[in-house]
Write an enzyme that holds these catalytic residues in place. Structure first.
Site, PDB file in Angstrom:
ATOM      1  N   GLU A 113       1.008  -1.009   0.238  1.00 13.01           N
ATOM      2  CA  GLU A 113      -0.122  -0.012   0.273  1.00 13.01           C
ATOM      3  C   GLU A 113       0.666   1.186  -0.112  1.00 13.01           C
ATOM      4  O   GLU A 113       2.253   1.230   0.661  1.00 13.01           O
ATOM      5  CB  GLU A 113      -0.371   0.036   1.277  1.00 13.01           C
ATOM      6  CG  GLU A 113      -1.365  -1.025   1.269  1.00 13.01           C
ATOM      7  CD  GLU A 113      -1.670  -1.410   2.799  1.00 13.01           C
ATOM      8  OE1 GLU A 113      -2.322  -0.624   3.834  1.00 13.01           O
ATOM      9  OE2 GLU A 113      -3.145  -2.946   2.710  1.00 13.01           O
ATOM     10  N   LYS A 115       2.210   4.939   1.611  1.00 13.16           N
ATOM     11  CA  LYS A 115       2.062   5.135   2.022  1.00 13.16           C
ATOM     12  C   LYS A 115       2.172   6.327   2.909  1.00 13.16           C
ATOM     13  O   LYS A 115       3.281   7.373   2.350  1.00 13.16           O
ATOM     14  CB  LYS A 115       3.876   5.204   3.454  1.00 13.16           C
ATOM     15  CG  LYS A 115       3.813   5.640   4.647  1.00 13.16           C
ATOM     16  CD  LYS A 115       5.287   4.690   5.319  1.00 13.16           C
ATOM     17  CE  LYS A 115       5.149   5.376   6.982  1.00 13.16           C
ATOM     18  NZ  LYS A 115       5.239   6.741   7.052  1.00 13.16           N
ATOM     19  N   ASP A 117       1.579  10.367   3.716  1.00 11.73           N
ATOM     20  CA  ASP A 117       2.127  11.160   4.435  1.00 11.73           C
ATOM     21  C   ASP A 117       1.566  11.872   5.619  1.00 11.73           C
ATOM     22  O   ASP A 117       1.126  13.505   4.887  1.00 11.73           O
ATOM     23  CB  ASP A 117       3.495  12.397   3.924  1.00 11.73           C
ATOM     24  CG  ASP A 117       4.282  12.265   4.669  1.00 11.73           C
ATOM     25  OD1 ASP A 117       4.108  12.059   5.959  1.00 11.73           O
ATOM     26  OD2 ASP A 117       4.989  13.361   4.362  1.00 11.73           O
ATOM     27  N   TYR A 222      -6.940   2.531   6.907  1.00 10.79           N
ATOM     28  CA  TYR A 222      -6.162   1.410   5.859  1.00 10.79           C
ATOM     29  C   TYR A 222      -6.235  -0.221   7.435  1.00 10.79           C
ATOM     30  O   TYR A 222      -5.669  -1.393   7.034  1.00 10.79           O
ATOM     31  CB  TYR A 222      -4.391   1.541   6.188  1.00 10.79           C
ATOM     32  CG  TYR A 222      -3.343   2.615   6.864  1.00 10.79           C
ATOM     33  CD1 TYR A 222      -3.227   1.348   8.028  1.00 10.79           C
ATOM     34  CD2 TYR A 222      -3.335   3.462   6.815  1.00 10.79           C
ATOM     35  CE1 TYR A 222      -2.926   2.665   9.310  1.00 10.79           C
ATOM     36  CE2 TYR A 222      -2.724   4.524   7.948  1.00 10.79           C
ATOM     37  CZ  TYR A 222      -2.276   3.864   9.016  1.00 10.79           C
ATOM     38  OH  TYR A 222      -2.016   4.598  10.217  1.00 10.79           O
ATOM     39  N   LYS A 311      10.523   3.712   3.435  1.00 12.18           N
ATOM     40  CA  LYS A 311      10.464   4.951   3.480  1.00 12.18           C
ATOM     41  C   LYS A 311      11.426   5.902   2.632  1.00 12.18           C
ATOM     42  O   LYS A 311      12.824   5.188   2.040  1.00 12.18           O
ATOM     43  CB  LYS A 311      11.123   5.818   4.929  1.00 12.18           C
ATOM     44  CG  LYS A 311      10.669   4.524   5.920  1.00 12.18           C
ATOM     45  CD  LYS A 311       9.219   6.209   6.306  1.00 12.18           C
ATOM     46  CE  LYS A 311       9.432   6.457   7.332  1.00 12.18           C
ATOM     47  NZ  LYS A 311      10.035   8.415   8.083  1.00 12.18           N
ATOM     48  N   CYS A 405      30.308  45.421   5.545  1.00 13.15           N
ATOM     49  CA  CYS A 405      29.159  45.212   6.486  1.00 13.15           C
ATOM     50  C   CYS A 405      27.881  45.205   5.364  1.00 13.15           C
ATOM     51  O   CYS A 405      27.964  46.883   4.683  1.00 13.15           O
ATOM     52  CB  CYS A 405      28.613  45.804   8.005  1.00 13.15           C
ATOM     53  SG  CYS A 405      26.893  45.813   7.609  1.00 13.15           S
ATOM     54  N   CYS A 408      25.870  49.049   6.048  1.00 13.98           N
ATOM     55  CA  CYS A 408      26.100  49.380   6.614  1.00 13.98           C
ATOM     56  C   CYS A 408      27.891  49.806   6.326  1.00 13.98           C
ATOM     57  O   CYS A 408      28.434  51.125   6.485  1.00 13.98           O
ATOM     58  CB  CYS A 408      26.310  50.255   8.957  1.00 13.98           C
ATOM     59  SG  CYS A 408      26.864  48.902   8.932  1.00 13.98           S
ATOM     60  N   CYS A 423      29.651  42.676  11.512  1.00 21.05           N
ATOM     61  CA  CYS A 423      29.851  43.640  11.537  1.00 21.05           C
ATOM     62  C   CYS A 423      29.724  43.522  13.412  1.00 21.05           C
ATOM     63  O   CYS A 423      29.036  43.600  14.085  1.00 21.05           O
ATOM     64  CB  CYS A 423      28.476  43.973  10.454  1.00 21.05           C
ATOM     65  SG  CYS A 423      28.565  45.846  11.159  1.00 21.05           S
ATOM     66  N   CYS A 428      25.313  50.389  13.604  1.00 23.07           N
ATOM     67  CA  CYS A 428      24.732  49.415  12.139  1.00 23.07           C
ATOM     68  C   CYS A 428      23.246  49.283  11.929  1.00 23.07           C
ATOM     69  O   CYS A 428      22.147  48.768  13.132  1.00 23.07           O
ATOM     70  CB  CYS A 428      25.114  47.800  12.315  1.00 23.07           C
ATOM     71  SG  CYS A 428      24.653  46.975  10.719  1.00 23.07           S
TER      72      CYS A 428
END
Ligand code: IVH
Length: 670
Positions: A113, A115, A117, A222, A311, A405, A408, A423, A428
């Protein structure tokens, strides 16, 4: 209409609606237009309103009639809801087959079957009527989510036979409903669900069934867990056919296989077809078909020996890395993020993936315009797996971390022993903005209505530059902001004013002193009782305080040596912000038990980016949660940062709720 006639008509209309529902939601073959369905539903509701005593819990009008709950009741499962052992390779399936044949003889047929999720639920019917629906919980004790499950139209409220039966199935959110839901959430600025499974679980955990009703959930049943009379069912596949007859929705994709090689072929086929299905599957379930053989094989402590779940590996897709964007955090750390050509993975459109730091970019040899393989780690967090070097065209460009930076332009530094670039300019703007967002957050000053969006606006409009400016805001300034009405502006002003009364620990945490999480802030506030005393504390004195280590003590002393810090604190004080510890109010149990984390056992795994591991831990503990190191069936929640590994896998195996860091941060800000 007299009562007898009404009773008769109600029964007739209920049957018609149930039939329409079944045709539409279970068979996917509607026999009447929606208008006929709506008309009958209106008729039923009108009749029931006229004769309230004729309204029964199995009436189709009751699908969204449930009351808002305070909490879910616990339910004991009569038959435990076990999980399955996992297979990851064809050889794991061959081993499983060998063991099964040793124990049950060589003539085995398998029923394979999909699976699904979603999340496992149990549905109990008494004399044909849906009586109770529950989550799996820890397998023995689940939660009563009957009212929410009633909103799933393919769950019959009344079966076509007066049987007492308990069935199990997987409730899920179809991919399309999931996308539509996230689209609306995005428009409303709400947190997006990471995948349809989380969305389904979140929807069924709503205390208000009206919310679940809007989420378009569905189910595949199921298995039969308990049944009074044995109906001559001898196989799993026969059980599924019987469930079909009773009016349940089962998954039509299933196959009987005589050999494990046939099973493996089926697995490979659906690994390919997976993406085309209208719902998510995360693997294939292989079950010994004969119930007699199932009995012979029995169970281990955790799972049946007669079934195994193959899986699928995490979905990996190839896309182009368009750019690398740099973000400056509250502490000045520069984080590179890959901007990707949008691509769909496991249900969501992924546009970005964190690259953590420069070292990772080097290690993976990532260049701009590279074709990269992307997956969602733990099905949640987008991650660049590797670069397809062989697909390079020569157009790709090296990426170098900047020396300045991005916000800044001050020079970035790499602190010894750290991978991150920082920085260190205290002015800043990015750091200030992030710092303000932290200042108002739930565990800090906890100002309702002030979140990232409003702070960013205030900052952009030049209305605030530091925490003190928040206390100078006027209603007139606020109403001019986007999406801000009179009423919200009023409320915001009140919330800001109220925060002035906070006990000292909130302010201390909010200031964002390095290494000082909310727990340390509380310890400091309790020990020093006022900002004035703490300001004057020496390193030697601080380390005497229980739980304050060298690094923290250093950080505190350094912090209070700064002129701008002292000025800010003075200003806050003048504006009326409380500078004393007024506990034990904060530690009171009522506040703690309010929290989502209260009394929960939580595991942190993987790398966190927005919080340090210690901060996350102390925040959760402060809110009444318990942090443990390993995942077991007693774990309530796993918080998975980047690159989470075996603990995350274990959590998934045990069906334990998993959050990403963003979800944690959002919850902490509440
Ligand atoms: S049979 C004894 N069949 O996968 C356990 N499970 O660990 C019986 N699932 O918790 C489970 N589709 O939530 C079974 N066709 C299917 C399934 C399925 C999804 C989920 C279920 C279970 C987990 C396996």
């Amino acid at each position: 209409m007299d009562k007898e006639a009404a009773k008769h008509r109600i029964e007739q209309v209920k049957q018609l609606i149930n039939q329409y529902n079944y045709e539409y939601h279970t068979l996917d073959q509607p026999s009447v237009p929606d208008s006929e369905y709506d008309e009958r539903m209106r008729e039923l509701i009108a009749l029931e309103e006229e004769h309230p005593d004729l309204k029964s819990p199995d009436s189709p009008s009751q699908r969204v009639g449930g009351a808002v709950l305070d909490a879910f009741q616990k339910v004991q499962h009569g038959t435990p809801m076990l999980s399955l052992g996992n297979a990851f390779h064809a050889d794991d399936l061959r081993d499983f087959d060998r063991r099964a044949r040793q124990l049950a003889g060589d003539s085995i047929q398998y029923n394979v079957e999909l699976k699904i999720d979603g999340l496992a639920v149990s549905l109990r019917y008494r004399n044909g009527v849906f009586e109770r629906g529950a989550t799996r919980g820890d397998g023995t004790t689940g939660e009563d989510i009957t009212e929410n499950l009633k909103t799933i139209r393919s769950i019959p409220l009344r079966m076509n036979r007066d049987l007492s039966i308990e069935v199990r199935g997987e409730a899920y959110m179809p991919k399309r409903s999931f996308e539509a839901l996230n689209e609306i959430r995005e428009q409303n600025g709400e947190m997006l669900f990471a995948n349809p499974r989380n969305a389904a679980a979140g929807s069924l955990r709503q205390l208000d069934p009206k919310i679940s009703a809007k989420r378009n959930l569905d189910i595949f049943v199921y298995s039969i867990a308990e049944l009074d009379e044995i109906e001559g069912i001898e196989t799993q596949s026969g059980g599924l056919d019987f469930l079909d007859e009773l009016g349940f929705k089962t998954n039509e994709t299933r196959k009987k296989c005589n050999t494990i090689e046939e099973v493996i072929e089926f697995v490979e086929e659906f690994q390919e077809k997976r993406a085309d299905l209208p719902y998510e599957i995360d693997g294939i379930v292989v079950k010994v078909d004969s119930l007699k053989q199932q009995e012979q094989l029995g169970f281990t402590a955790k799972s049946p020996r007669w079934a195994i779940a193959y899986k699928f590996p995490a979905e990996e897709v190839v896309t182009t890395l368009l750019d690398i964007e740099l973000n400056v955090g509250r502490t000045g750390v520069i984080t590179p993020t890959a901007v990707l050509e949008p691509v769909k993975i496991a249900g969501t459109t992924v546009k970005r993936a964190s690259l953590h730091n420069e070292d990772l970019i080097r290690e993976k040899d990532i260049k701009l315009l590279d074709k990269v393989v992307v997956k969602k780690a733990g099905d949640i967090i987008p991650e660049v797996v590797n670069v397809l070097v062989e697909q390079r065209t020569g157009e790709e460009q090296n990426f170098d971390m900047p020396t300045e930076c991005p916000e800044c332009s001050s020079e970035l530094v790499r602190i010894e022993g750290e991978v991150a670039l920082r920085c260190i300019n205290p002015e800043c703007p990015a750091q200030i903005r992030e710092g303000l967002i932290h200042f108002v957050s739930r565990n800090a000053m906890n100002i309702d209505g002030l979140g990232e969006r409003v702070i960013t606006q205030l900052f952009r409009e030049n209305l605030v530059h530091n925490a003190a400016d928040l206390y100078k805001l006027t209603k007139e300034q606020l109403v001019n902001l986007e999406r801000m009405g009179e009423k919200s502006a009023d409320n915001l002003i009140k919330a800001i004013a109220k925060s002035k009364e906070n006990s000292l620990e909130r302010l201390l945490f909010g200031l964002g002193i390095r290494f000082i999480g909310s727990k340390a802030a509380r310890t400091l506030a309790m020990n020093y009782e006022s900002m004035d005393r703490l300001k004057k504390a020496s390193q030697d004195e601080l380390v005497q305080v229980d739980e304050i280590g060298d690094k923290m003590a250093d950080a505190i002393v350094t912090y209070f040596e700064k002129k701008e810090v002292l000025e800010l604190i003075d200003e806050l004080q003048q504006l009326g912000v409380n500078m004393t510890y007024t506990g034990p109010k904060l530690a009171n149990a009522a506040e703690e038990s309010d929290s989502y984390f209260a009394n929960k056992t939580i595991v942190l795994t993987g790398k966190l980016e927005q919080l340090t591991r210690n901060d996350a831990k102390s925040e959760i503990e402060r809110l009444g949660g318990k942090i443990t190191g390993s995942v077991s069936k007693n774990t309530d929640l796993v918080i998975a940062g980047e690159a989470a590994g075996s603990k995350l896998a274990k959590a998934e195996e045990l069906n334990i709720e998993v959050w990403n860091e963003q979800r944690l941060v959002t919850e902490l800000k509440k």
